[in-house]
Scaffold this motif. Sequence first.
Motif, PDB file in Angstrom:
ATOM      1  N   VAL A  58     -71.465   2.674  99.937  1.00  0.00           N
ATOM      2  CA  VAL A  58     -72.273   2.809  98.725  1.00  0.00           C
ATOM      3  C   VAL A  58     -72.250   4.253  98.257  1.00  0.00           C
ATOM      4  O   VAL A  58     -72.608   5.170  99.007  1.00  0.00           O
ATOM      5  N   PHE A  59     -71.843   4.447  97.005  1.00  0.00           N
ATOM      6  CA  PHE A  59     -71.824   5.771  96.378  1.00  0.00           C
ATOM      7  C   PHE A  59     -72.894   5.780  95.298  1.00  0.00           C
ATOM      8  O   PHE A  59     -72.846   4.990  94.353  1.00  0.00           O
ATOM      9  N   SER A  60     -73.877   6.655  95.458  1.00  0.00           N
ATOM     10  CA  SER A  60     -74.983   6.687  94.504  1.00  0.00           C
ATOM     11  C   SER A  60     -75.562   8.089  94.409  1.00  0.00           C
ATOM     12  O   SER A  60     -75.770   8.742  95.435  1.00  0.00           O
ATOM     13  N   PRO A  61     -75.849   8.551  93.190  1.00  0.00           N
ATOM     14  CA  PRO A  61     -76.435   9.888  93.047  1.00  0.00           C
ATOM     15  C   PRO A  61     -77.934   9.924  93.262  1.00  0.00           C
ATOM     16  O   PRO A  61     -78.508  11.000  93.472  1.00  0.00           O
ATOM     17  N   ASP A  62     -78.598   8.767  93.198  1.00  0.00           N
ATOM     18  CA  ASP A  62     -80.060   8.793  93.211  1.00  0.00           C
ATOM     19  C   ASP A  62     -80.698   7.649  94.009  1.00  0.00           C
ATOM     20  O   ASP A  62     -81.844   7.281  93.764  1.00  0.00           O
ATOM     21  N   ILE A  63     -79.972   7.095  94.965  1.00  0.00           N
ATOM     22  CA  ILE A  63     -80.543   6.011  95.758  1.00  0.00           C
ATOM     23  C   ILE A  63     -81.701   6.539  96.611  1.00  0.00           C
ATOM     24  O   ILE A  63     -81.657   7.657  97.136  1.00  0.00           O
ATOM     25  N   LYS A  64     -82.750   5.739  96.712  1.00  0.00           N
ATOM     26  CA  LYS A  64     -83.935   6.124  97.469  1.00  0.00           C
ATOM     27  C   LYS A  64     -83.826   5.655  98.913  1.00  0.00           C
ATOM     28  O   LYS A  64     -83.105   4.705  99.226  1.00  0.00           O
ATOM     29  N   GLU A  65     -84.580   6.307  99.792  1.00  0.00           N
ATOM     30  CA  GLU A  65     -84.544   5.924 101.200  1.00  0.00           C
ATOM     31  C   GLU A  65     -85.030   4.485 101.386  1.00  0.00           C
ATOM     32  O   GLU A  65     -84.511   3.745 102.222  1.00  0.00           O
ATOM     33  N   SER A  66     -86.022   4.079 100.611  1.00  0.00           N
ATOM     34  CA  SER A  66     -86.521   2.704 100.709  1.00  0.00           C
ATOM     35  C   SER A  66     -85.453   1.693 100.293  1.00  0.00           C
ATOM     36  O   SER A  66     -85.382   0.590 100.838  1.00  0.00           O
ATOM     37  N   GLN A  67     -84.620   2.086  99.341  1.00  0.00           N
ATOM     38  CA  GLN A  67     -83.543   1.196  98.899  1.00  0.00           C
ATOM     39  C   GLN A  67     -82.432   1.125  99.945  1.00  0.00           C
ATOM     40  O   GLN A  67     -81.854   0.052 100.175  1.00  0.00           O
ATOM     41  N   LYS A  68     -82.161   2.245 100.585  1.00  0.00           N
ATOM     42  CA  LYS A  68     -81.204   2.217 101.699  1.00  0.00           C
ATOM     43  C   LYS A  68     -81.702   1.281 102.792  1.00  0.00           C
ATOM     44  O   LYS A  68     -80.930   0.491 103.358  1.00  0.00           O
TER      45      LYS A  68
END
Length: 259
Positions: A58-68
């Motif tokens: 997963v490549f993301s500039p703004d993923i949150k820890e809760s989403q991970k």
Amino acid sequence: MSTWLELRYDHGFTSVFDAQTTPVVSAILAFDQNHYPGAVNTILSLSKNTAAMLYFYVFSPDIKESQKAKIRSLGIRVKFFKTKASKSDKYVWWFDAFTKSAIHSADYMMYIDADVIVHTDVDRWLSEFRASEALISGVEQKAKSKVWYETTDPSFGGVNTGVLLFKSEFFKTKEFQKLRKQISEASRIPNDQPFLRQFFVGNEINVLYAPYIYNTNASYHRSGNAIFHFVGSKKPWNGKTGPTRDFYYGLARQYNANP
């Protein structure tokens, strides 16, 4: 409507991989906050429609820890990469995957948009791809073909890179080195998909073109088994209304209890 794997287990259908080595596929997703809800359904639906061993990147500039944490809870193999993204660039940051040898050392690398729901047998595509001479495979950009065919000279605008397969051998070619060089030297790449499409056509790269069902525009085609692509600026989870939204959630609930 049953998923392909449910039909396989219920009725004893045989996977094309049962008597062979199970392929390893690196699945690349690139998304920002606007597309995170779709990414979860993409992951779940792809996982349930292939017998291949999947590794998600997963490549993301703004993923949150809760989403991970949510994605990890899906029971998949996954690794996250924090990327830098300009608001003027459309997902070009997933090109970082080309620099990660672990990703493209799998048997196949798949890039898949986060506004896709997989609702057909992906293993048939992998099997056809493996038997071909091509090192890249996807659906032709402006065609609605029902057949498989290989060519270096497409008639309908080249490959649609919203769902795209690479063989690991591609990453050992001079064409790949040329691609890496063009990416690194470009002052700006505003959109990943036209850039790749033009590169493949301009360098006469042999592509296995898959039938339209492997990247179907859900705005116009909403029946049967296919890889459904929910294109457009408005997505079913953030503003799109009408039959396309209803169709999306009808599919998503088959893979996700809380889409």
